[in-house]
Every structure is written in C-alpha cells, then in structure tokens.
Motif scaffolding. Structure first.
Motif, PDB file in Angstrom:
ATOM      1  N   GLY A  84       0.954  -1.244   0.075  1.00 39.21           N
ATOM      2  CA  GLY A  84       0.218   0.067  -0.069  1.00 39.21           C
ATOM      3  C   GLY A  84       0.903   1.212   0.012  1.00 39.21           C
ATOM      4  N   VAL A 125       1.872   4.449  -3.179  1.00 36.84           N
ATOM      5  CA  VAL A 125       1.742   6.068  -2.635  1.00 36.84           C
ATOM      6  C   VAL A 125       3.234   6.446  -3.330  1.00 36.84           C
ATOM      7  CG1 VAL A 125       1.652   7.706  -1.139  1.00 36.84           C
ATOM      8  CG2 VAL A 125       0.067   5.827  -0.997  1.00 36.84           C
ATOM      9  N   GLU A 164      -3.024   9.121   4.522  1.00 35.10           N
ATOM     10  CA  GLU A 164      -1.895   8.287   4.136  1.00 35.10           C
ATOM     11  C   GLU A 164      -0.689   8.992   3.371  1.00 35.10           C
ATOM     12  OE1 GLU A 164      -2.671   4.914   1.358  1.00 35.10           O
ATOM     13  OE2 GLU A 164      -4.587   6.190   0.593  1.00 35.10           O
ATOM     14  N   VAL A 215      -6.641   0.477  -6.604  1.00 30.59           N
ATOM     15  CA  VAL A 215      -5.674   1.576  -6.629  1.00 30.59           C
ATOM     16  C   VAL A 215      -6.241   2.866  -7.231  1.00 30.59           C
ATOM     17  CG1 VAL A 215      -3.480   2.366  -7.708  1.00 30.59           C
ATOM     18  CG2 VAL A 215      -3.599   0.054  -6.747  1.00 30.59           C
ATOM     19  N   TYR A 266      -9.007   4.346  -6.185  1.00 28.61           N
ATOM     20  CA  TYR A 266      -9.338   5.098  -5.065  1.00 28.61           C
ATOM     21  C   TYR A 266      -8.131   6.046  -4.531  1.00 28.61           C
ATOM     22  CZ  TYR A 266     -13.614   2.531  -4.223  1.00 28.61           C
ATOM     23  OH  TYR A 266     -14.702   1.856  -4.159  1.00 28.61           O
ATOM     24  N   THR A 267      -7.004   5.385  -4.566  1.00 32.27           N
ATOM     25  CA  THR A 267      -5.740   6.112  -4.157  1.00 32.27           C
ATOM     26  C   THR A 267      -5.247   7.090  -5.110  1.00 32.27           C
ATOM     27  OG1 THR A 267      -5.155   3.870  -2.887  1.00 32.27           O
ATOM     28  CG2 THR A 267      -3.360   5.673  -3.246  1.00 32.27           C
ATOM     29  N   PHE A 274      -5.286  10.824  -4.590  1.00 34.97           N
ATOM     30  CA  PHE A 274      -3.806  11.627  -4.455  1.00 34.97           C
ATOM     31  C   PHE A 274      -3.908  12.766  -5.248  1.00 34.97           C
ATOM     32  CE2 PHE A 274       0.612  11.681  -5.987  1.00 34.97           C
ATOM     33  CZ  PHE A 274       1.383  12.217  -5.059  1.00 34.97           C
TER      34      PHE A 274
END
Length: 221
Positions: A66, A70, A131, A204, A206-207, A211
């Motif tokens: 995870g 990022v 995060e 991914v 969502y991230t 971001f």
C-alpha cells in the motif's frame, strides 16, 4: 473539476497498471491462495478471531505494498520514477507507522459503516489524505489523521462524489459477475478468488483519485 480528476485518475491508472499489478500481485495472490486454503481446510467453528485470521494477515502485510503504491505515484509526479523494488523498500521502512494508521482507519471507518453505512463513507472522504500526510510529509498517524480531517474540508464533496463513482465502476461488474456465477454454479470459489485478486489492483483507483485531489490541494497552499 471532479470529472476532470476522474479522467486523470483513469489515464494514470491505465498508463501504470502493469507497475501497480507488479507491486500488488506478488502479495495479493499468495494471500488469496492462503485465505482460500485456510477457509476450506480448517474448522474454526463460531470463533470470529479464527475466521478472520486471513484478513488480519492481509492487514499486517498491506502496508508494504500500500505504501509502495503511494511512493511510486509521488515519484512519477516528481519525474524520478521509482523501481518496484525501491517502492517496496520504502514500504518496508514505513511499515510500522503505516500499519498503525491502517489499524486506526479500519476501526474508525468500520465503526462508521456499522452505523447505517453512511457515516463510514463520510469518514473515508474526510480521512482520504491521511496516508499521504503520513508517508510523504513524515507525520505520525494521529497528526496525519488530524491534518486530513482539516485539509479535506474544502474538497469533501469532490472526494465523496469521486469515491462513489469509482465504487460504482469497480463493484457493479464484480457484483454482477458474482451473481451470475452463484446462479450458474460455475466454480464460484475460483471465480470469487480471481475477482478478489483483480479487485486488489483496481482498488488503486481510489488512491490515485485521492492523491490527485491531494496534489491539487497542496499546490493551492
């Protein structure tokens, strides 16, 4: 602007999907196999802890890949793209703090979902930046949560709307396939496992979307 960021999310995901798959699948595939074997082999009766053991293992390992996702995304935007091994190494280095943040999010958002689902969705939007604050700004878990709670205020509806759109795009096909498979009886366990592995990669999105919003918000500061 939400539509623009969703399109940016799709473009970024499509461009880097092979790297995301290589970061995630070496973990998610063995974990899924282990979970399937465990549930089909062991009789854990009514014990919640034993039944959820594979999920606890997933949570324990998730911070490695995870965080790697990022760090990889951030490196692409900086023009200094990390290799998969470099991204994994950064994930390992930040395992402890990211695990603590993950556990807090699981508990807090989980409690939110227990209260008629909506509070959980709202909390996910409010804590969407945590995060990035932890991994990229080197804040501790509690400060990361606090910063996310404050910084997402202006972008709350954007994060919420984008998250709901992504949820529909990801899960409507998954739910449809699961329904068709369960009705037909065509290897439901195998298909379910394949879908969960695929889900580990497509989530991914969502991230990436969060971001994209986070990067935009940072530029305005």
């Amino acid at each position: 602007m939400t539509i623009e960021f969703l399109l940016d999310t799709w473009k970024f995901f499509r461009t880097h999907i092979l790297v995301f798959a290589w970061i995630i699948l070496p973990f998610s595939i063995p974990l899924e196999i282990l979970s399937t074997v465990y549930h089909q082999t062991f009789d854990y009766g009514d014990s919640f802890l034993l039944a959820a053991l594979p999920e606890f293992l997933y949570i324990a390992i998730y911070p490695v890949f995870g965080a790697a996702v990022v760090f990889y995304m951030a490196s692409v935007l900086k023009g200094q793209r990390l290799s998969v091994n470099e991204a994994w190494n950064l994930g390992v280095q930040n395992w402890g703090s990211y695990l603590m943040l993950t556990l807090i999010l699981v508990v807090v958002v989980g409690i939110g979902f227990a209260f008629l689902i909506l509070p959980g969705i709202l909390l996910m939007a409010k804590l969407a930046f945590s995060e990035f604050e932890l991994l990229l700004q080197r804040k501790n878990p509690l400060d990361s949560l606090q910063a996310s709670w404050q910084d997402t205020t202006e972008y709350f509806w954007m994060l919420l709307t984008g998250g709901l759109v992504i949820t529909g795009i990801i899960y409507l096909p998954i739910w449809s396939i699961n329904h068709l498979v369960s009705e037909s009886g065509f290897y439901p366990s195998l298909v379910g496992s394949l879908l969960r592995v695929a889900e580990s990669v497509v989530m991914v999105a969502y991230t990436i979307f969060a971001f994209r919003v986070y990067d935009y918000a940072s530029e305005k500061v």
